[in-house]
Design a protein around this motif. Structure first.
Motif, short mmCIF file in Angstrom:
data_model
loop_
_atom_site.label_atom_id
_atom_site.label_comp_id
_atom_site.label_asym_id
_atom_site.label_seq_id
_atom_site.Cartn_x
_atom_site.Cartn_y
_atom_site.Cartn_z
N UNK B 14 0.83 -1.21 0.00
CA UNK B 14 0.00 0.00 0.00
C UNK B 14 0.87 1.27 0.00
N UNK B 15 1.86 1.29 0.88
CA UNK B 15 2.68 2.51 0.97
C UNK B 15 3.50 2.71 -0.30
N UNK B 16 3.93 1.62 -0.93
CA UNK B 16 4.67 1.75 -2.19
C UNK B 16 3.79 2.38 -3.27
N UNK B 17 2.52 1.90 -3.35
CA UNK B 17 1.61 2.46 -4.36
C UNK B 17 1.32 3.93 -4.09
N UNK B 18 1.10 4.28 -2.82
CA UNK B 18 0.81 5.68 -2.48
C UNK B 18 2.04 6.56 -2.75
N UNK B 19 3.21 6.01 -2.42
CA UNK B 19 4.45 6.76 -2.64
C UNK B 19 4.67 7.02 -4.13
N UNK B 20 4.45 6.02 -4.91
CA UNK B 20 4.61 6.18 -6.37
C UNK B 20 3.61 7.18 -6.91
N UNK B 21 2.39 7.13 -6.37
CA UNK B 21 1.34 8.05 -6.82
C UNK B 21 1.71 9.50 -6.48
N UNK B 22 2.22 9.69 -5.27
CA UNK B 22 2.60 11.05 -4.84
C UNK B 22 3.80 11.54 -5.65
N UNK B 23 4.72 10.62 -5.94
CA UNK B 23 5.91 11.01 -6.69
C UNK B 23 5.58 11.38 -8.13
N UNK B 24 4.58 10.70 -8.68
CA UNK B 24 4.21 10.97 -10.08
C UNK B 24 3.16 12.08 -10.09
N UNK B 25 3.64 13.32 -10.00
CA UNK B 25 2.71 14.45 -9.87
C UNK B 25 1.82 14.60 -11.09
N UNK B 26 2.36 14.28 -12.26
CA UNK B 26 1.58 14.37 -13.50
C UNK B 26 0.38 13.43 -13.45
N UNK B 27 0.59 12.26 -12.85
CA UNK B 27 -0.48 11.27 -12.75
C UNK B 27 -1.61 11.81 -11.87
N UNK B 28 -1.22 12.39 -10.73
CA UNK B 28 -2.22 12.94 -9.81
C UNK B 28 -2.97 14.10 -10.48
N UNK B 29 -2.22 14.95 -11.16
CA UNK B 29 -2.80 16.12 -11.82
C UNK B 29 -3.80 15.68 -12.90
N UNK B 30 -3.39 14.74 -13.74
CA UNK B 30 -4.29 14.32 -14.83
C UNK B 30 -5.49 13.58 -14.28
N UNK B 31 -5.28 12.82 -13.19
CA UNK B 31 -6.41 12.10 -12.59
C UNK B 31 -7.44 13.08 -12.05
N UNK B 32 -6.99 14.24 -11.65
CA UNK B 32 -7.89 15.25 -11.10
C UNK B 32 -8.51 16.11 -12.20
N UNK B 33 -7.69 16.45 -13.18
CA UNK B 33 -8.14 17.36 -14.23
C UNK B 33 -9.16 16.70 -15.16
N UNK B 34 -8.94 15.41 -15.47
CA UNK B 34 -9.82 14.72 -16.43
C UNK B 34 -11.29 14.83 -16.03
N UNK B 35 -11.68 14.43 -14.83
CA UNK B 35 -13.11 14.55 -14.48
C UNK B 35 -13.55 16.00 -14.30
N UNK B 36 -12.61 16.86 -13.89
CA UNK B 36 -13.00 18.27 -13.70
C UNK B 36 -13.32 18.94 -15.04
N UNK B 37 -12.62 18.54 -16.09
CA UNK B 37 -12.93 19.08 -17.43
C UNK B 37 -14.35 18.66 -17.82
N UNK B 38 -14.65 17.39 -17.56
CA UNK B 38 -16.01 16.92 -17.85
C UNK B 38 -17.03 17.72 -17.05
N UNK B 39 -16.72 17.96 -15.81
CA UNK B 39 -17.68 18.62 -14.92
C UNK B 39 -17.83 20.11 -15.26
#
Lengths: 258, 269
Positions: B14-39
């Protein structure tokens, strides 16, 4: 049904690794057949074979990544098929391909692995510090693996494989891509581990010069064992003057340049 | 299996996945932006054009942005599931999968732990999206958002299991684009995520029938009903059944008997 006595070494103690009648095929292509051997504790056994002989397939079977199509693997008395977790608990592995997470630091990689093996935080911390010190990478804990050299990464992988104090250490062509100096260091450390810590080491290689004179030896070619025993015995049985020559006679492949 | 060992291993995954997610800022940004564009873009246009009658679980007329939020939550989890699948293929190519699968724990436990870790990452994304959506003025019931958490675990696991099953068959990262085009996009568009089923039927009976048989429709409906503190038993049943099917397929996909795909670099060695 496997005879329990067959899983013991000549001295009657439980063998670190016993393999009986092992077979594996990729579709119709046979990769391994009739593989039988028993390793002795506190010894380095070189698994020598040319590229494509089946060494990595054999390691994939011993580590439980593949299911064998016949035969039995017993690690420290635990049959891999029946008691997978107990068998793998005795095993340390360095795979041929690098398996560190490049985006994590040395310390994060080590702690991740230690937790997968069930070590507590405190135990992991102590062992990581000691192992990194032993491989000369103290002070590099916070460096991302991506920024390490190939030799440093390999050292970390060896340290990682030792973190749970395995009884059996598998090394699949660990010197691949390393410079001569690091190769010498690595092979020296492997023999030191067997001698000082009593660990049984199975070292897969296609380089004859990585085999020491007092190692046990298994020669694998085209998926079957073509010779095994002490190095001197294998050389004598092949009516050869050196291991280089014996290897060529047994496999039809010239020894790799040193 | 020792409980302490199993718990430590799960926390490590779990911590490895969360760490990788936090480290990959582009992934977090796109995961957030994609639904927000729809909304914020898509829904803004549709708000005026698309009339919605009162359908369960809503008790009054709602604006389109309110309707589409459960679908976008589903979308986040769908894409997170596929991201997890992509990550599994990457791990296999990089060899990390060998380290995980040679751990002295039951393989099914390791696979389920990996699914749960991916689901946890998707839930973080969902609540980040919901927070931004609320700040942008989309109305959502707070209690519903809290009650939604266990449902998000179920829906995330279902989509994670689908992704994991796919990853067991995808041999190279390059093949991933095909999966996106032929599975993920149809799964999203031919569902009730963007329009109610009755609206789809007015446009095309064929698409409506496909949408009715699309498990993603029921994932979205389960999220929608839970958000408004109601239980849609049909959706719950179908999601549980889908999880059982996808989960079993994923576990079969990662059995050692299949050899090559599990360990990567399959083939004679």
């Amino acid at each position: 049904m496997i005879d329990e006595n067959a899983m013991r070494d000549a001295g009657g103690s439980v063998a670190p690794l016993a393999v009986r009648s092992l077979a594996y095929a990729y579709g119709r292509k046979t990769a391994l057949r009739g593989i039988d051997f028993t390793l002795r504790p506190a010894r380095v056994t070189a698994l020598l074979g040319p590229n494509g002989a089946g060494k990595t397939t054999l390691f994939s079977l011993i580590t439980g990544l593949f299911d064998s199509h016949g035969g039995e693997i017993v690690i420290e008395g635990a049959a891999l098929r029946k008691a997978r977790s107990r068998a793998l608990a005795n095993l340390g592995i360095v795979f041929q391909a690098q398996t560190l997470d490049l985006d994590l630091t040395v310390d994060q990689n080590m702690r991740y692995f230690a937790a997968l093996r069930g070590l507590t935080r405190r135990t992991a911390r102590e062992r990581i510090d000691r192992l990194l010190d032993a491989i000369g990478l103290q002070g590099q804990q916070r460096v991302k693996v991506r920024n390490l050299s190939g030799g440093q990464r390999r050292r970390v992988e060896v340290a990682r494989a030792l973190i749970d104090r395995p009884r059996l250490l598998l090394l699949d062509e660990p010197s691949t891509g390393l410079d001569i100096e690091t190769r010498r260091w690595l092979i020296g450390q492997i023999h030191k581990l067997a001698h000082d810590e009593g660990i049984c080491v199975l070292l897969a290689t296609h380089l004859v010069d990585e085999v020491a004179a007092d190692d046990d030896l298994i020669v694998l070619d085209e998926g079957k064992i073509v010779a095994s025993g002490k190095v001197r015995d294998v050389v004598e049985a092949a009516h050869a003057a050196s291991l280089d020559e014996a290897f060529t006679r047994l496999t039809g492949v010239g020894a790799e340049p040193r | 299996m020792r409980t302490g060992h199993a718990a430590r291993a799960f926390l490590a995954i779990l911590s490895r996945e969360l760490l990788r997610f936090v480290q990959q800022k582009g992934r977090f940004f796109s995961a957030l932006v994609r639904p927000l564009i729809w909304l914020l873009v898509f829904a803004a246009g549709f708000r005026a054009a698309l009339g919605l009658s009162i359908i369960p679980p809503y008790k009054t007329y709602i604006t389109y942005d309110v309707y589409v939020v459960p679908g976008l939550i589903g979308m986040i989890q769908l894409f997170a599931g596929m991201q997890n699948s992509l990550s599994m293929v990457y791990d296999r190519e990089m060899g990390s999968m060998r380290v995980l699968l040679s751990t002295p724990l039951p393989r099914s436990y390791l696979i389920i732990s990996r699914m749960l870790a991916g689901t946890a990452v998707s839930i973080v994304q969902v609540y980040a999206f919901v927070a931004v959506a609320a700040l942008c003025g989309t109305a959502m019931p707070l209690t519903g958002l809290i009650v939604l958490l266990p449902v998000l675990v179920l829906t995330g696991m279902t989509l994670g299991a689908l992704g994991m099953f796919l990853s067991s068959w995808i041999r190279q990262l390059e093949n991933f684009a095909g999966v996106m085009n032929f599975l993920i996009f149809p799964m999203f568009f031919m569902s009730s995520a963007l329009y109610p089923l009755w609206r789809i039927r007015e446009g095309s009976v064929t698409v409506y029938e496909i949408s009715r048989f699309n498990p993603f429709t029921y994932i979205v409906e389960l999220i929608r009903f839970t958000l408004y503190l109601q239980v849609n038993w049909l959706a719950l049943g179908i999601v549980v059944a889908s999880f059982a099917v996808f989960g079993t397929a994923a576990l079969i996909g990662y059995t050692p008997r299949r050899g090559g795909p599990t360990a990567g670099h399959g083939g004679p060695a």
